[in-house]
Design a protein around this motif. Structure first.
Motif, short mmCIF file in Angstrom:
data_model
loop_
_atom_site.label_atom_id
_atom_site.label_comp_id
_atom_site.label_asym_id
_atom_site.label_seq_id
_atom_site.Cartn_x
_atom_site.Cartn_y
_atom_site.Cartn_z
N SER A 158 0.83 -1.21 0.00
CA SER A 158 0.00 0.00 0.00
C SER A 158 0.86 1.25 0.00
O SER A 158 0.57 2.22 -0.70
CB SER A 158 -0.91 0.02 1.23
OG SER A 158 -1.77 -1.10 1.21
N ASN A 159 1.92 1.23 0.77
CA ASN A 159 2.82 2.38 0.82
C ASN A 159 3.47 2.61 -0.55
O ASN A 159 3.58 3.75 -1.00
CB ASN A 159 3.87 2.17 1.90
CG ASN A 159 4.71 3.39 2.11
OD1 ASN A 159 4.21 4.42 2.55
ND2 ASN A 159 5.98 3.29 1.80
N SER A 201 0.74 3.97 -2.95
CA SER A 201 0.34 5.33 -2.56
C SER A 201 1.41 6.36 -2.89
O SER A 201 1.10 7.52 -3.09
CB SER A 201 0.04 5.40 -1.06
OG SER A 201 -1.07 4.60 -0.76
N SER A 202 2.65 5.93 -2.93
CA SER A 202 3.73 6.87 -3.25
C SER A 202 3.90 7.05 -4.75
O SER A 202 4.76 7.80 -5.19
CB SER A 202 5.04 6.40 -2.62
OG SER A 202 5.51 5.24 -3.28
N LEU A 208 -5.43 2.54 -4.31
CA LEU A 208 -4.59 3.41 -3.49
C LEU A 208 -3.78 4.38 -4.35
O LEU A 208 -3.26 5.36 -3.85
CB LEU A 208 -3.65 2.58 -2.63
CG LEU A 208 -4.35 1.67 -1.63
CD1 LEU A 208 -3.36 0.69 -1.02
CD2 LEU A 208 -5.03 2.49 -0.55
N ASP A 241 -4.89 8.87 -5.48
CA ASP A 241 -4.40 10.18 -5.05
C ASP A 241 -3.19 10.65 -5.85
O ASP A 241 -3.18 11.77 -6.34
CB ASP A 241 -4.10 10.20 -3.55
CG ASP A 241 -5.38 10.22 -2.71
OD1 ASP A 241 -6.45 10.56 -3.25
OD2 ASP A 241 -5.29 9.90 -1.52
#
Length: 187
Positions: free
Chosen positions: A121-122, A125-126, A151, A154
């Protein structure tokens, strides 16, 4: 992970148990891959696992994971990184230590596998491409990795805004034409 550091300092959990959880979050490996990790699988470039859920797998070892490994004591005659209670064995039970650490942190519903999910997820998301995340996780099917795709919304939205702002500046800029960046239509 703060509770892991506390447990390591006060000796309530072994350094090998804490190292296992650190390696799980820092590499995105599956539990079994870390439990059965042998010192001879560690190379200059990463970990060379001969047999995983998806076959042989080469996993990069970031500096933080290497630091966790280098801090571990090695027992002569034990080939395993995460040592078990019996001589020459690997740890077989991380569930009990995990439950104790979860209770200490007040995180009753967090599973060990959630460390792998957090890693993925990290990464997504990055803004890391989903294909790269799949490679890092050792997924053989991109569909398996796609569960993390939501995710990426964004970073994608942010990129769309930045790109539209640049283009808007090109088509709406009041500057003279010779100073305005030229908008090129790409076909």
């Amino acid at each position: 992970m703060r509770r892991c550091c506390e447990a390591e300092r006060d000796g309530s959990e072994s350094v090998h148990v804490i190292a296992a959880f650190r390696l799980l979050i820092l590499t995105g490996c599956r539990l079994r891959e870390i439990q059965t990790l042998r010192w001879d699988y560690i190379t200059d470039t990463g970990m060379e696992l001969p047999d995983t859920k998806t076959g042989a797998r080469r996993i990069p070892l970031p500096a933080a994971a290497r630091a966790a490994l280098s801090a571990l004591p090695r027992t002569l005659g034990n080939p395993y990184v995460i040592e078990g209670k019996l001589d020459g064995s690997h740890i077989t039970d991380l569930q009990h230590p995990w439950r104790r650490l979860r209770a200490r942190a007040g995180l009753d519903d967090v599973r060990i596998h959630d460390l792998r999910h957090t890693y993925a997820s990290n990464a997504v998301s990055s803004g890391m491409p989903i294909q790269m995340v799949g490679r890092l996780l050792g997924h053989s099917q991109i569909q398996t990795t796609m569960r993390y795709a939501h995710l990426a919304d964004d970073p994608v939205k942010r990129a769309a805004e930045e790109n539209a702002a640049r283009l808007s500046g090109m088509i709406n800029a009041p500057a003279p034409a010779r100073e305005r960046p030229e908008l090129r239509i790409i076909r």
